[in-house]
Design a protein around this motif. Structure first.
Motif, mmCIF file in Angstrom:
data_model
loop_
_atom_site.group_PDB
_atom_site.id
_atom_site.type_symbol
_atom_site.label_atom_id
_atom_site.label_comp_id
_atom_site.label_asym_id
_atom_site.label_seq_id
_atom_site.Cartn_x
_atom_site.Cartn_y
_atom_site.Cartn_z
ATOM 1 N N SER A 99 0.807 -1.213 0.000
ATOM 2 C CA SER A 99 0.000 0.000 0.000
ATOM 3 C C SER A 99 0.844 1.268 0.000
ATOM 4 O O SER A 99 0.386 2.315 -0.453
ATOM 5 N N SER A 103 -0.141 3.847 -2.841
ATOM 6 C CA SER A 103 -0.755 5.133 -2.462
ATOM 7 C C SER A 103 -0.015 6.323 -3.032
ATOM 8 O O SER A 103 -0.383 7.474 -2.754
ATOM 9 N N GLY A 157 -4.283 -4.700 0.014
ATOM 10 C CA GLY A 157 -3.341 -3.704 -0.480
ATOM 11 C C GLY A 157 -4.044 -2.549 -1.155
ATOM 12 O O GLY A 157 -3.687 -1.380 -0.955
ATOM 13 N N ALA A 161 -4.222 1.180 0.480
ATOM 14 C CA ALA A 161 -3.700 2.288 -0.327
ATOM 15 C C ALA A 161 -4.736 3.400 -0.456
ATOM 16 O O ALA A 161 -4.403 4.595 -0.351
#
Length: 267
Positions: A99, A103, A157, A161
Protein backbone atom coordinates in the motif's frame (compact mmCIF):
# COMPACT_ATOMS: atom_id res chain seq x y z
CA UNK A 1 -44.71 54.26 -2.86
CA UNK A 2 -42.37 51.74 -1.38
CA UNK A 3 -39.56 50.65 -3.65
CA UNK A 4 -39.99 47.18 -4.94
CA UNK A 5 -37.15 44.80 -4.21
CA UNK A 6 -36.26 42.17 -6.74
CA UNK A 7 -34.86 38.91 -5.50
CA UNK A 8 -32.50 36.99 -7.73
CA UNK A 9 -33.78 33.46 -7.62
CA UNK A 10 -31.01 30.86 -7.96
CA UNK A 11 -31.15 28.88 -11.12
CA UNK A 12 -31.99 25.22 -10.70
CA UNK A 13 -28.98 22.94 -11.12
CA UNK A 14 -28.53 21.27 -14.44
CA UNK A 15 -29.77 17.73 -14.61
CA UNK A 16 -26.90 15.29 -14.67
CA UNK A 17 -27.71 12.84 -17.45
CA UNK A 18 -24.60 10.75 -16.75
CA UNK A 19 -26.16 8.96 -13.77
CA UNK A 20 -29.38 8.32 -15.65
CA UNK A 21 -27.44 6.96 -18.63
CA UNK A 22 -25.47 4.60 -16.36
CA UNK A 23 -28.66 3.38 -14.67
CA UNK A 24 -30.22 2.77 -18.08
CA UNK A 25 -27.15 0.78 -19.18
CA UNK A 26 -27.31 -1.33 -16.02
CA UNK A 27 -31.00 -2.00 -16.61
CA UNK A 28 -30.26 -3.05 -20.20
CA UNK A 29 -27.51 -5.40 -19.01
CA UNK A 30 -29.82 -7.00 -16.42
CA UNK A 31 -32.56 -7.54 -19.01
CA UNK A 32 -30.03 -8.90 -21.52
CA UNK A 33 -28.65 -11.29 -18.89
CA UNK A 34 -32.08 -12.78 -18.20
CA UNK A 35 -32.80 -12.98 -21.93
CA UNK A 36 -29.52 -14.66 -22.90
CA UNK A 37 -29.26 -17.24 -20.11
CA UNK A 38 -31.22 -20.50 -20.51
CA UNK A 39 -33.06 -20.19 -17.19
CA UNK A 40 -35.51 -23.07 -16.90
CA UNK A 41 -37.75 -21.76 -14.14
CA UNK A 42 -40.65 -24.04 -15.02
CA UNK A 43 -38.53 -27.19 -14.67
CA UNK A 44 -37.23 -25.96 -11.33
CA UNK A 45 -40.70 -25.72 -9.81
CA UNK A 46 -42.11 -28.96 -11.18
CA UNK A 47 -43.38 -31.66 -8.82
CA UNK A 48 -40.56 -33.99 -9.87
CA UNK A 49 -37.91 -31.38 -9.05
CA UNK A 50 -39.48 -30.68 -5.65
CA UNK A 51 -39.62 -34.40 -4.80
CA UNK A 52 -35.98 -34.88 -5.83
CA UNK A 53 -34.93 -31.94 -3.67
CA UNK A 54 -36.85 -33.23 -0.65
CA UNK A 55 -35.39 -36.70 -1.13
CA UNK A 56 -31.87 -35.26 -1.22
CA UNK A 57 -32.43 -33.18 1.90
CA UNK A 58 -33.92 -36.17 3.73
CA UNK A 59 -30.66 -38.04 3.17
CA UNK A 60 -28.80 -35.52 5.35
CA UNK A 61 -30.86 -36.37 8.43
CA UNK A 62 -29.88 -37.21 11.04
CA UNK A 63 -26.30 -35.88 11.03
CA UNK A 64 -23.54 -38.18 12.26
CA UNK A 65 -22.98 -37.23 15.90
CA UNK A 66 -20.75 -40.13 16.90
CA UNK A 67 -17.83 -39.14 19.10
CA UNK A 68 -15.01 -40.25 16.74
CA UNK A 69 -16.50 -38.37 13.80
CA UNK A 70 -17.16 -35.25 15.89
CA UNK A 71 -13.52 -35.25 17.03
CA UNK A 72 -12.37 -35.61 13.43
CA UNK A 73 -14.65 -32.77 12.36
CA UNK A 74 -13.41 -30.60 15.23
CA UNK A 75 -9.79 -30.99 14.17
CA UNK A 76 -10.74 -30.14 10.59
CA UNK A 77 -12.51 -27.00 11.84
CA UNK A 78 -9.38 -25.99 13.77
CA UNK A 79 -7.34 -26.50 10.60
CA UNK A 80 -9.75 -24.33 8.61
CA UNK A 81 -9.60 -21.62 11.27
CA UNK A 82 -5.79 -21.72 11.29
CA UNK A 83 -5.66 -21.47 7.48
CA UNK A 84 -7.88 -18.40 7.46
CA UNK A 85 -6.09 -16.67 10.34
CA UNK A 86 -2.56 -17.28 9.03
CA UNK A 87 -3.56 -16.40 5.47
CA UNK A 88 -5.11 -13.14 6.67
CA UNK A 89 -2.03 -12.22 8.75
CA UNK A 90 0.27 -12.82 5.80
CA UNK A 91 -2.04 -10.76 3.60
CA UNK A 92 -2.06 -7.88 6.11
CA UNK A 93 1.75 -7.77 6.16
CA UNK A 94 1.96 -7.88 2.36
CA UNK A 95 -0.93 -5.43 1.95
CA UNK A 96 0.72 -2.86 4.21
CA UNK A 97 4.00 -3.17 2.30
CA UNK A 98 2.23 -2.89 -1.06
CA UNK A 99 0.00 0.00 0.00
CA UNK A 100 2.91 2.39 0.52
CA UNK A 101 3.84 2.27 -3.15
CA UNK A 102 0.21 1.94 -4.31
CA UNK A 103 -0.75 5.13 -2.46
CA UNK A 104 1.76 7.18 -4.46
CA UNK A 105 4.32 7.77 -1.70
CA UNK A 106 7.18 6.72 -4.01
CA UNK A 107 6.03 8.42 -7.20
CA UNK A 108 3.45 7.91 -9.92
CA UNK A 109 5.38 5.19 -11.72
CA UNK A 110 5.68 3.03 -8.61
CA UNK A 111 1.99 3.69 -7.88
CA UNK A 112 0.87 2.51 -11.32
CA UNK A 113 3.09 -0.60 -11.24
CA UNK A 114 2.03 -1.62 -7.73
CA UNK A 115 -1.67 -1.09 -8.44
CA UNK A 116 -1.28 -3.25 -11.53
CA UNK A 117 0.22 -6.00 -9.36
CA UNK A 118 -2.61 -5.66 -6.83
CA UNK A 119 -5.15 -5.93 -9.65
CA UNK A 120 -3.56 -9.21 -10.75
CA UNK A 121 -3.50 -10.64 -7.21
CA UNK A 122 -7.12 -9.91 -6.42
CA UNK A 123 -8.47 -10.70 -9.89
CA UNK A 124 -7.42 -14.36 -9.58
CA UNK A 125 -9.90 -16.22 -7.30
CA UNK A 126 -8.74 -18.25 -4.32
CA UNK A 127 -9.64 -21.53 -6.03
CA UNK A 128 -7.37 -20.72 -8.98
CA UNK A 129 -4.54 -19.69 -6.66
CA UNK A 130 -5.00 -22.92 -4.72
CA UNK A 131 -4.95 -25.02 -7.90
CA UNK A 132 -1.66 -23.36 -8.90
CA UNK A 133 0.01 -23.45 -5.48
CA UNK A 134 -1.06 -27.01 -4.66
CA UNK A 135 0.94 -28.16 -7.67
CA UNK A 136 4.04 -26.53 -6.18
CA UNK A 137 3.34 -27.20 -2.49
CA UNK A 138 1.44 -30.47 -2.67
CA UNK A 139 -1.89 -31.31 -1.10
CA UNK A 140 -2.59 -29.92 2.34
CA UNK A 141 -3.31 -26.68 4.17
CA UNK A 142 -0.02 -24.97 3.22
CA UNK A 143 -1.06 -24.35 -0.37
CA UNK A 144 -4.51 -23.23 0.74
CA UNK A 145 -3.03 -20.76 3.22
CA UNK A 146 -0.80 -19.25 0.54
CA UNK A 147 -3.76 -19.05 -1.85
CA UNK A 148 -5.77 -17.09 0.72
CA UNK A 149 -2.79 -14.84 1.40
CA UNK A 150 -2.19 -14.11 -2.29
CA UNK A 151 -5.78 -13.12 -3.08
CA UNK A 152 -6.36 -11.23 0.17
CA UNK A 153 -3.08 -9.32 -0.18
CA UNK A 154 -4.38 -7.88 -3.44
CA UNK A 155 -7.66 -6.85 -1.84
CA UNK A 156 -6.20 -5.40 1.37
CA UNK A 157 -3.34 -3.70 -0.48
CA UNK A 158 -5.84 -1.78 -2.61
CA UNK A 159 -8.04 -0.90 0.37
CA UNK A 160 -5.08 0.16 2.52
CA UNK A 161 -3.70 2.29 -0.33
CA UNK A 162 -7.04 4.05 -0.77
CA UNK A 163 -7.17 4.72 2.99
CA UNK A 164 -3.70 6.25 2.92
CA UNK A 165 -4.55 8.42 -0.07
CA UNK A 166 -7.75 9.69 1.60
CA UNK A 167 -6.01 10.55 4.89
CA UNK A 168 -5.73 14.23 5.77
CA UNK A 169 -2.26 15.40 4.65
CA UNK A 170 -1.99 18.39 7.02
CA UNK A 171 -0.84 16.53 10.18
CA UNK A 172 2.00 14.79 8.34
CA UNK A 173 3.00 18.03 6.60
CA UNK A 174 3.09 19.82 9.95
CA UNK A 175 5.44 17.24 11.44
CA UNK A 176 7.69 17.39 8.38
CA UNK A 177 7.80 21.20 8.62
CA UNK A 178 8.90 20.94 12.25
CA UNK A 179 11.82 18.69 11.36
CA UNK A 180 10.40 15.16 11.70
CA UNK A 181 11.60 12.48 9.32
CA UNK A 182 9.32 11.06 6.64
CA UNK A 183 8.94 7.73 8.43
CA UNK A 184 8.24 9.35 11.81
CA UNK A 185 5.66 11.69 10.27
CA UNK A 186 3.95 8.73 8.61
CA UNK A 187 3.81 6.57 11.74
CA UNK A 188 2.70 9.38 14.05
CA UNK A 189 0.32 11.33 11.77
CA UNK A 190 -1.00 9.36 8.79
CA UNK A 191 -1.07 5.77 10.08
CA UNK A 192 -3.12 6.57 13.24
CA UNK A 193 -5.79 8.15 11.02
CA UNK A 194 -6.16 5.08 8.83
CA UNK A 195 -5.52 2.32 11.39
CA UNK A 196 -9.17 1.88 12.55
CA UNK A 197 -10.34 1.60 8.94
CA UNK A 198 -7.54 -0.85 8.12
CA UNK A 199 -8.46 -3.00 11.11
CA UNK A 200 -12.09 -3.01 10.02
CA UNK A 201 -11.07 -4.13 6.51
CA UNK A 202 -8.87 -6.85 8.01
CA UNK A 203 -11.64 -8.26 10.18
CA UNK A 204 -14.06 -8.26 7.26
CA UNK A 205 -11.59 -10.12 5.05
CA UNK A 206 -10.95 -12.62 7.85
CA UNK A 207 -14.66 -13.44 7.86
CA UNK A 208 -14.53 -13.97 4.10
CA UNK A 209 -11.42 -16.11 4.38
CA UNK A 210 -13.17 -18.48 6.78
CA UNK A 211 -15.72 -19.26 4.07
CA UNK A 212 -13.04 -19.38 1.39
CA UNK A 213 -10.88 -21.75 3.47
CA UNK A 214 -13.81 -24.14 3.80
CA UNK A 215 -14.25 -24.11 0.01
CA UNK A 216 -10.54 -24.49 -0.76
CA UNK A 217 -10.59 -27.92 0.82
CA UNK A 218 -12.57 -29.08 -2.21
CA UNK A 219 -9.37 -28.88 -4.30
CA UNK A 220 -7.33 -30.70 -1.65
CA UNK A 221 -6.28 -27.83 0.63
CA UNK A 222 -7.38 -29.62 3.81
CA UNK A 223 -9.84 -28.62 6.47
CA UNK A 224 -13.62 -28.95 6.44
CA UNK A 225 -13.86 -28.51 2.68
CA UNK A 226 -11.77 -31.60 2.01
CA UNK A 227 -13.93 -33.62 4.40
CA UNK A 228 -17.09 -32.34 2.70
CA UNK A 229 -15.84 -33.28 -0.75
CA UNK A 230 -14.83 -36.75 0.45
CA UNK A 231 -18.15 -37.63 2.07
CA UNK A 232 -20.26 -36.12 -0.70
CA UNK A 233 -18.33 -38.07 -3.33
CA UNK A 234 -19.16 -41.29 -1.43
CA UNK A 235 -22.81 -40.17 -0.93
CA UNK A 236 -22.33 -40.26 2.85
CA UNK A 237 -24.92 -37.57 3.42
CA UNK A 238 -25.17 -37.85 7.20
CA UNK A 239 -21.44 -37.27 7.62
CA UNK A 240 -21.63 -34.43 5.09
CA UNK A 241 -24.44 -32.86 7.14
CA UNK A 242 -22.20 -32.82 10.20
CA UNK A 243 -19.44 -31.10 8.25
CA UNK A 244 -21.87 -28.48 6.89
CA UNK A 245 -23.15 -27.75 10.42
CA UNK A 246 -19.53 -27.37 11.57
CA UNK A 247 -18.96 -24.84 8.76
CA UNK A 248 -22.00 -22.82 9.80
CA UNK A 249 -20.95 -22.82 13.45
CA UNK A 250 -17.41 -21.80 12.55
CA UNK A 251 -18.63 -18.88 10.43
CA UNK A 252 -20.99 -17.79 13.22
CA UNK A 253 -18.13 -17.96 15.73
CA UNK A 254 -15.86 -15.81 13.59
CA UNK A 255 -18.67 -13.32 12.95
CA UNK A 256 -19.18 -13.00 16.71
CA UNK A 257 -15.46 -12.52 17.37
CA UNK A 258 -15.21 -9.94 14.60
CA UNK A 259 -18.23 -8.04 15.94
CA UNK A 260 -16.79 -7.98 19.45
CA UNK A 261 -13.41 -6.75 18.19
CA UNK A 262 -15.03 -4.00 16.11
CA UNK A 263 -17.03 -2.79 19.12
CA UNK A 264 -13.89 -2.79 21.25
CA UNK A 265 -12.03 -0.77 18.63
CA UNK A 266 -14.79 1.81 18.26
CA UNK A 267 -14.86 2.33 22.04
Amino acid sequence: MKPTMTHNMPKPPRRDWTVLAMLAMVAVLVVASFASLPLKWREFFTLEAVNSTLELLAGFAPPDLSAPFLIKTGWAAVETMAMSALGTLLAVAAGLAFSLSASGRFGRTARALMRGLLNVLRSIPELVWASILLIACGLGPFGGTLALAAHTAGVLGRLFADSLENAAPLPEQSLRTNGASASAAFFYATLPQTLPQMLSYTLYRWENNIRAAAILGVVGAGGLGQMLKYHLSLFQMQQAATVIIAMLLLVALVDGISYALRRALTR
